[in-house]
Design an enzyme around this catalytic site. Structure first.
Site, PDB file in Angstrom:
ATOM      1  N   ASP A   1      -0.523 -20.184   0.137  1.00  0.00           N
ATOM      2  CA  ASP A   1      -0.075 -20.065  -1.454  1.00  0.00           C
ATOM      3  C   ASP A   1       1.281 -20.670  -1.472  1.00  0.00           C
ATOM      4  O   ASP A   1       1.951 -20.206  -2.437  1.00  0.00           O
ATOM      5  CB  ASP A   1      -0.355 -18.542  -2.034  1.00  0.00           C
TER       6      ASP A   1
ATOM      7  N   LEU B   1       5.766  -8.447  -1.485  1.00  0.00           N
ATOM      8  CA  LEU B   1       4.633  -9.123  -1.738  1.00  0.00           C
ATOM      9  C   LEU B   1       3.486  -8.452  -2.325  1.00  0.00           C
ATOM     10  O   LEU B   1       3.366  -7.320  -1.414  1.00  0.00           O
ATOM     11  CB  LEU B   1       4.285 -10.339  -1.048  1.00  0.00           C
ATOM     12  N   ALA B   2       3.035  -8.556  -3.323  1.00  0.00           N
ATOM     13  CA  ALA B   2       1.809  -7.816  -3.958  1.00  0.00           C
ATOM     14  C   ALA B   2       0.564  -8.471  -4.002  1.00  0.00           C
ATOM     15  O   ALA B   2       0.377  -8.804  -5.348  1.00  0.00           O
ATOM     16  CB  ALA B   2       2.154  -6.787  -5.036  1.00  0.00           C
TER      17      ALA B   2
ATOM     18  N   HIS C   1       0.884  -1.173  -0.088  1.00  0.00           N
ATOM     19  CA  HIS C   1      -0.094   0.204  -0.051  1.00  0.00           C
ATOM     20  C   HIS C   1       0.895   1.221  -0.060  1.00  0.00           C
ATOM     21  O   HIS C   1       1.995   1.286   0.676  1.00  0.00           O
ATOM     22  CB  HIS C   1      -1.127   0.125   1.225  1.00  0.00           C
TER      23      HIS C   1
ATOM     24  N   ASP D   1      -6.606 -12.875  -2.031  1.00  0.00           N
ATOM     25  CA  ASP D   1      -6.065 -11.843  -1.927  1.00  0.00           C
ATOM     26  C   ASP D   1      -5.372 -11.670  -3.366  1.00  0.00           C
ATOM     27  O   ASP D   1      -4.301 -11.050  -3.699  1.00  0.00           O
ATOM     28  CB  ASP D   1      -4.877 -11.576  -1.192  1.00  0.00           C
TER      29      ASP D   1
ATOM     30  N   ASN E   1       0.138 -11.864   8.027  1.00  0.00           N
ATOM     31  CA  ASN E   1       0.802 -10.973   7.256  1.00  0.00           C
ATOM     32  C   ASN E   1       0.338  -9.442   7.558  1.00  0.00           C
ATOM     33  O   ASN E   1      -0.772  -9.172   7.711  1.00  0.00           O
ATOM     34  CB  ASN E   1       0.273 -11.223   5.825  1.00  0.00           C
TER      35      ASN E   1
ATOM     36  N   HIS F   1      -5.931 -11.294   6.341  1.00  0.00           N
ATOM     37  CA  HIS F   1      -4.679 -12.217   5.953  1.00  0.00           C
ATOM     38  C   HIS F   1      -3.899 -12.125   7.268  1.00  0.00           C
ATOM     39  O   HIS F   1      -2.870 -11.561   7.405  1.00  0.00           O
ATOM     40  CB  HIS F   1      -3.905 -11.662   4.800  1.00  0.00           C
TER      41      HIS F   1
ATOM     42  N   ARG G   1       5.658 -12.615  25.367  1.00  0.00           N
ATOM     43  CA  ARG G   1       5.295 -11.675  26.176  1.00  0.00           C
ATOM     44  C   ARG G   1       4.487 -10.495  25.734  1.00  0.00           C
ATOM     45  O   ARG G   1       4.020  -9.443  26.588  1.00  0.00           O
ATOM     46  CB  ARG G   1       6.716 -11.134  27.093  1.00  0.00           C
TER      47      ARG G   1
ATOM     48  N   HIS H   1      -3.176  -4.785   8.339  1.00  0.00           N
ATOM     49  CA  HIS H   1      -2.170  -3.784   8.104  1.00  0.00           C
ATOM     50  C   HIS H   1      -1.937  -2.999   9.324  1.00  0.00           C
ATOM     51  O   HIS H   1      -1.980  -1.798   9.278  1.00  0.00           O
ATOM     52  CB  HIS H   1      -2.124  -2.872   6.895  1.00  0.00           C
TER      53      HIS H   1
END
Length: 388
Positions: A244, A303-304, A140, A270, A216, A213, A224, A192
Site C-alpha cells: 500500500d 499504523l492501524a 492491538h 488488512d 510488519n 502481514h 546472524r 505480531h
C-alpha cells in the site's frame, strides 16, 4: 448460461486469452472455451481491460463503514463483503483483532450464521490475536493480550462452517496447542511475533503454515539472527503481504516476491471500515484513527490497518515488481485459495470453480465484479451459495 468476454485479456489457468466463452450453471463454471461464432447470452466487451479470477482476501477487518470487532453479526459481514466486492473481492475472511474470549465466540458464531444464510463472499474467519507478543502488538490493545488456554482452544477447535484462521505469536504458544489446532482444521499463522528463527521453525514443524502481514509487527531478518522473517523465507509457508506504499518499501516487496514466489505470496488488505467510504476518521476499540492520504494512523503514529482494497493492492504490486498481471493476479486469488485449501472451489476461472471474476480496465481499475455468476450491486449486500 454462456458469458462471452472479448476485446481484452482473460486470465485462465492455461494462459491469457483475448476472448473466452465461460459456461455457468448453478453459480459454478462448467466449461471454458475459445469464443465461438454463435451468440452468447451475455456478451461483455472488456474494452482492452482484464478479466481476472475474483480476489480472495484473508484479512478484512472492515469496510463500508463497518468494523467487525464492533458488530459481530450477519448484517455486518454482509456489509463488509459488499463494500469489498466493488473492488473485486469475491471471497474473504472477516477479521477480528485481539478481543475477549466472549467476542471471539460471538464472531465465530456470526460467521457460521452468515455462511448458512449464503452471505456473498464469506468463506470463514480470521482471528488475529489476542495470543500475540506485546512488544509487537502494533495497534492491538495490551490489556487484551493473553495466552491460549483450554477454554479458548475448545472454542476454536469446535466444528465451524467455514475456514478458521488464527494469527498468534508462536514463541508464546505450546507446540502441542498448535498441533491440536491444526488437527481440528484451524489454519495457524505467525504474526505480531518476536519469535526467533528456531522458535518459528518449531511452530512450522508443529503445523503452522502462514505468516500474517510479513515484515510488519514481527522479528526482522538479520544476517546472524534470521528471526520470524528469516523462518518465513526458509520454509514452504504462505506469507501475506500489504502493498500500500506505506507498510513496505517497494524493494522489500520485490525481495519477498523473489524469495517466496507467486505461489506463496498472498496479497492482503488488512482493511479497516473506511474502505468503500470517504470518511476521514473512525474509532478502533476507543482509539480515534485518522484516515489521511490513504493511510489509517493513530495519533502516536502507529499504523492501524489500511485503507486498501484488493484492486489497488494488485495494481501497486504490478507497478513495484513489473511482474505480468496474471502472476500478480495469482497472488490475489489462486495462492490465498490454496492457503485456505479452497483451490478446488475458488481462486481461478476453471470448470468446477465458483463463477467469481473481476473486470479491470486497462489501468487495472475495477469495472465490475461477479460472484457465483451474478453481478454484484454496488454496496448492497447479496446472498449466494458460499464455498465451504
Amino acid at each position: 448460461m454462456i458469458f462471452r468476454f472479448h476485446n481484452g485479456r482473460v486470465a485462465l489457468p492455461t494462459g491469457v486469452a483475448e476472448a473466452a466463452d465461460i459456461a455457468v450453471a448453478d453459480g459454478a463454471v462448467t466449461a471454458v472455451s475459445d469464443a465461438g461464432d454463435a451468440p452468447a447470452e451475455r456478451e461483455i466487451d472488456l474494452e482492452g481491460g482484464w478479466l481476472l479470477p475474483g480476489f480472495v482476501d484473508t484479512q478484512v477487518n472492515g469496510g463500508g463503514g463497518v468494523l467487525f470487532n464492533d458488530q459481530v453479526d450477519v448484517e455486518a459481514i454482509a456489509a463488509i463483503g459488499a463494500a469489498h466486492a466493488r473492488f473485486g473481492t469475491t471471497s474473504f475472511l472477516p477479521t477480528l483483532i485481539s478481543d475477549t474470549p466472549a467476542q471471539i465466540a460471538s464472531a465465530l458464531a456470526a460467521v457460521d450464521a452468515a455462511i448458512e444464510r449464503g452471505v456473498s463472499g464469506v468463506v470463514g474467519i480470521h482471528i488475529e490475536g489476542p495470543f500475540i507478543n506485546e512488544v509487537k502488538r502494533g495497534i492491538h490493545e495490551a490489556h487484551r493480550i493473553r495466552r491460549l488456554d483450554a477454554e479458548i482452544l475448545e472454542t476454536l477447535t469446535a466444528p465451524h462452517r467455514g475456514r478458521v484462521m488464527l494469527t498468534l505469536a508462536p514463541e508464546l504458544c505450546d507446540q502441542q496447542d498448535i498441533r491440536t489446532l491444526v488437527r481440528h482444521g484451524v489454519i495457524v499463522s505467525a504474526g505480531h511475533s518476536d519469535a526467533t528463527y528456531d522458535e518459528a521453525q518449531r511452530a512450522i514443524g508443529a503445523g503452522l503454515t502462514g505468516f500474517t502481514h510479513l515484515f510488519n509487527a514481527m522479528s526482522p531478518l538479520h544476517h546472524r539472527n534470521p528471526g520470524a522473517v528469516g523462518a518465513a523465507f526458509d520454509s514452504d509457508t504462505y506469507c501475506g503481504l500489504i502493498v500500500d506504499d506505506v507498510h513496505l518499501h517497494p524493494a522489500v516487496v520485490r525481495l519477498a516476491v523473489h524469495a517466496k514466489g507467486k505461489d506463496r505470496i498472498m496479497l492482503v488488505t488488512d482493511a479497516m471500515p473506511s474502505v468503500g467510504t470517504d470518511v476521514s476518521e473512525f474509532t478502533l476499540q476507543g482509539k480515534r484513527i485518522a484516515v489521511k492520504d490513504g493511510v489509517c494512523i493513530f495519533e502516536d503514529g502507529t499504523l492501524a490497518g489500511t485503507h486498501l482494497d484488493m484492486a489497488s493492492a494488485l495494481r501497486k504490486t504490478v507497478e513495484v515488481t513489473a511482474l505480468p498481471v496474471p502472476d500478480v493476479s495469482a497472488m490475489a486469488s489462486a495462492t490465498p485459495a490454496a492457503f485456505l485449501s479452497l483451490h478446488d472451489r475458488i481462486g481461478s476461472i476453471a470448470p468446477g470453480r465458483r463463477a467469481d471474476w473481476v473486470w479491470l480496465d486497462a489501468g487495472l481499475a475495477p469495472r465490475a465484479t461477479w460472484i457465483g455468476g451474478a453481478p454484484t450491486t454496488g454496496s448492497a449486500p447479496t446472498f449466494v451459495q458460499a464455498a465451504q
